[in-house]
Design an enzyme around this catalytic site. Structure first.
Site, PDB file in Angstrom:
ATOM      1  CB  CYS A 226      -2.791   3.606  12.425  1.00 60.65           C
ATOM      2  SG  CYS A 226      -1.143   3.667  13.139  1.00 60.65           S
TER       3      CYS A 226
ATOM      4  CG  HIS B  99       4.486 -10.754   0.321  1.00 62.43           C
ATOM      5  ND1 HIS B  99       4.459  -9.418  -0.004  1.00 62.43           N
ATOM      6  CD2 HIS B  99       5.795 -11.086   0.401  1.00 62.43           C
ATOM      7  CE1 HIS B  99       5.694  -8.963  -0.127  1.00 62.43           C
ATOM      8  NE2 HIS B  99       6.518  -9.956   0.118  1.00 62.43           N
TER       9      HIS B  99
END
EC number: 2.7.3.9
Length: 564
Positions: A493, A199
Site C-alpha cells: 500500500c 508535496h
C-alpha cells in the site's frame, strides 16, 4: 508546436538524472519558476516620524489579504490541491507570525524585514521539532514570501500563468504552488530539491503528472528549451528527437482502461485497490473502479485537534469512507500518529528522533484507550456500511506485537486483522508473523527509509530512499513468500504500487494486491495485462539482482515494451 533538434544536438546534451516520483513521460518547453522573493535588507528600519501603529497594521492587513487569496484559490484548485491551499491559508491566518512581526515593528524594524525575521524564528522552532512539523517550515516560508510581496506592492510568487503546455522547472515548489497547477497546461514537474514524500511528489501523483525531484543541474536549463521528462526512470532529456516526441505524444493520448479485475495476461489475479484518506478520496476511488481500498488512512479526523475525537464522531467519518465500497474490501489502518503526524494528546513532540520513536501502534502502550475507542468506532461503522472491513496496525515490530493487536481487534468484533510491514525486523521474521495475523500489508515508504537508513523527508537522500532499492525489494519478497507458505494475503500500500513497472515486479515477488492513488489504477492494470505471471517473476529476479535502485529500474524498463 514542439520543435526538436537534430540527433547530433540531442546527443551533445547530457541527460539529467534525478529521482522519479510520479510515472509517465511528457515533452514540452521549460518554464522556470520566477526568482523567489528577495530577502529585505537587514538594516531596513522605519523612517523617522513613521506611524508605528499604521505600519504594524499593514502587516496584519497583508496577512489577511494572503489568507483570502489562498482560500479563493482553494475553491478552484485540482484534486488534493484544495486541501493544501486551505492548510496554507490557515497558517497565514495564524496570529503567531503576525504578532511576532508586529513586535519587531514596535522596535523600529521595517514591516517587510520584520516579517522576514519573525518567519525565520517560527521556521527554526518548527525544524527543531522534526518530522511533520519540520515540513511545515516550508509553508511558513511560502506565507512569508506572499506577505512580503503584498507589503512591497509586488505580484505574489507562484506558478507562471501560461496558455501553452509547459514543463515546470524549479528549485523546489511550495505546497501552494503545486496546489494551483493546472494539469491541462502543466505537462510535468522537475525540481532540483525535494524528495519522494515532498508535496511536489504527492500532488504530482494525485494529478497524474510525470515528476522528477532531486535532479541537480535542471536549473541550468534555459526557458523554452524542449525536454523529455520520464517520471518512471527519473530522467530529463534536453532536445529529444522528433521520433521520440511522436512516440511520447502517442502514448499520452492513449486511453487507459480498467475493467474492475486486476490480473496478468495469463489470468493471475493481483487485486488493484486504492489508497484513500477522507470521504472525498473514497468517492474518487470508487469512480475509478477500484476493487476496494487497500489503505484507509484514518488520521484525517484526528489531525489539527487538541483532543481525541469522540467515538460517535469517528463512526460518522469512517462510515462516509466505507459506504462507497459496499460489497467490497476496505482495509482500515488504525491511527498512525507520531513522526510526521504528531498529535498533542498522544505523541511527544520533543523526541530527538521521532521517526524511530513512539509512533503508530507504539502509542497504545501509554494510551491504550485511544486505540480501543478507534477499534470500537471502526466496528460500529463496519456494521452498517455493507463493506468487508479489514483492520491493520502501523509501525509493528514483532510477531508478539502483531498477535496483541489481533487479539484487541477480535475483542471489538473485527474478525480480519493484520499489520503493516514497515520495519525490517518484522519482514525478517515474516514466517512467525504470518501465524499471528490474517494478512499483512507492506508500507514501502517507511520500509525503504528504515532499510536504507535514509530519512524520507530529506531531499539529499532521495536517491537512497527509492522503493526500487534491491535491499527493500528483498524484504518484500521475504514477506510475500512467508504469506504464500502460510496462505495469507500480502499486499503493498506504499507509493511503489502506483509505478506500473514496479507493480509488475511486486507481482513477481508474490504480492497479492496493490493499493495506490486512484489515478494510477488504470495504467497499472493495463501494464499487468501486458505480461504473464512468469514474466513478472523473471523481471522481479532482474530487479533483485541489480546493484542499486537506478540499475534495477533500468533493467526492468528495458524489457517492458509498453513503458519504453
Amino acid at each position: 508546436m514542439i520543435v526538436c533538434g537534430t540527433g547530433s544536438r540531442r546527443n551533445a546534451v547530457a541527460v539529467i538524472s534525478g529521482v522519479g516520483v510520479s510515472s509517465g513521460r511528457a515533452v514540452g518547453p521549460v518554464v522556470r519558476m520566477p526568482d523567489p522573493v528577495a530577502e529585505p535588507a537587514a538594516e531596513a528600519r522605519l523612517a523617522d516620524g513613521a506611524d508605528v501603529a499604521a505600519e504594524s497594521a499593514r502587516i496584519a492587513a497583508a496577512a489577511e489579504q494572503v489568507r483570502a487569496d489562498l482560500e479563493h484559490r482553494a475553491t478552484t484548485a485540482h484534486g488534493e490541491g484544495s486541501a493544501v491551499l486551505e492548510a496554507t491559508a490557515l497558517m497565514a491566518a495564524d496570529p503567531t507570525l503576525v504578532t511576532a512581526a508586529q513586535k519587531k515593528v514596535d522596535d523600529g524594524t521595517a514591516p517587510a524585514r520584520a516579517v522576514w525575521e519573525a518567519a525565520a524564528e517560527v521556521q527554526a522552532m518548527l525544524e527543531s521539532l522534526g518530522g511533520y512539523m519540520a515540513e511545515r517550515a516550508r509553508d511558513v516560508a511560502d506565507v512569508r514570501d506572499r506577505i512580503v510581496a503584498v507589503l512591497d506592492g509586488r505580484p505574489a510568487p507562484g506558478v507562471p500563468d501560461r496558455d501553452e503546455p509547459f514543463v515546470l522547472v524549479a528549485h523546489d515548489l511550495a505546497p501552494a504552488d503545486t496546489a494551483t497547477l493546472d494539469p491541462s497546461t502543466c505537462l510535468a514537474l522537475v525540481t532540483e530539491g525535494g524528495g519522494p514524500t515532498s508535496h511536489t511528489a504527492i500532488l504530482a501523483r494525485a494529478l497524474g503528472l510525470p515528476a522528477v525531484v532531486a535532479a541537480p543541474g535542471v536549473l541550468d536549463l534555459a526557458d523554452g528549451a524542449v525536454v523529455l521528462v520520464d517520471g518512471a526512470l527519473g530522467t530529463i532529456e534536453p532536445n529529444p528527437s522528433a521520433d521520440t516526441v511522436a512516440q511520447v505524444q502517442a502514448l499520452a493520448n492513449r486511453e487507459w482502461t480498467f475493467d474492475g479485475t486486476g490480473r496478468t495476461a495469463d489470468g493471475h489475479r493481483v487485486q488493484l485497490l486504492a489508497n484513500v484518506g477522507d470521504p472525498k478520496g473514497a468517492a474518487a476511488a470508487a469512480e475509478a473502479g477500484a476493487e476496494g481500498v487497500g489503505l484507509f488512512r484514518t488520521e484525517f479526523c484526528f489531525l489539527d485537534r487538541a483532543e481525541e475525537p469522540t467515538v460517535d464522531e469517528q463512526v460518522e467519518q469512517y462510515r462516509a469512507v466505507l459506504e462507497p465500497f459496499a460489497g467490497k474490501k476496505v482495509v482500515v489502518r488504525t491511527l498512525d500518529a507520531g513522526a510526521d503526524k504528531p498529535l498533542p494528546f498522544l505523541t511527544d513532540a520533543t523526541e530527538a528522533n521521532p521517526a524511530l520513536g513512539v509512533r503508530g501502534y507504539r502509542t497504545a502502550v501509554r494510551h491504550s484507550e485511544v486505540l480501543d475507542h478507534q477499534l470500537e468506532a471502526i466496528a460500529r461503522a463496519a456494521t452498517t456500511s455493507g463493506t468487508e472491513v479489514w483492520v491493520m496496525a502501523p509501525m509493528v515490530s514483532t510477531a508478539g506485537e502483531a498477535a496483541d493487536f489481533v487479539e484487541r481487534a477480535h475483542a471489538h468484533g473485527l474478525a480480519t486483522a493484520g499489520v503493516m510491514v514497515e520495519v525490517p525486523a518484522l519482514a525478517l521474521t515474516a514466517d512467525a508473523l504470518m501465524s499471528a495475523v490474517a494478512f499483512a500489508s507492506l508500507g514501502t515508504n517507511d520500509l525503504t527509509q528504515y532499510t536504507m537508513a535514509a530519512d524520507r523527508l530529506l531531499g539529499d537522500l532521495a536517491a537512497l530512499n527509492d522503493a526500487w532499492q534491491p535491499a527493500a525489494l528483498r524484504l518484500v519478497h521475504l514477506t510475500a513468500e512467508a504469506g504464500v507458505q502460510a496462505g495469507r494475503p500480502v499486499g503493498v500500500c506504499g507509493e511503489a504500487a502506483a509505478d506500473p513497472a514496479l507493480a509488475v515486479v511486486l507481482a513477481g515477488l508474490g504480492v497479492t494486491s496493490l493499493s495506490m492513488t486512484a489515478r494510477a489504477i488504470a495504467e497499472v492494470a493495463t501494464t499487468l495485462l501486458s505480461v504473464t505471471r512468469d514474466e513478472c517473476v523473471r523481471l522481479a529476479e532482474l530487479a533483485l539482482s541489480a546493484p542499486d535502485a537506478r540499475a534495477a529500474r533500468a533493467a526492468v524498463h528495458a524489457q517492458l515494451p509498453p513503458l519504453t
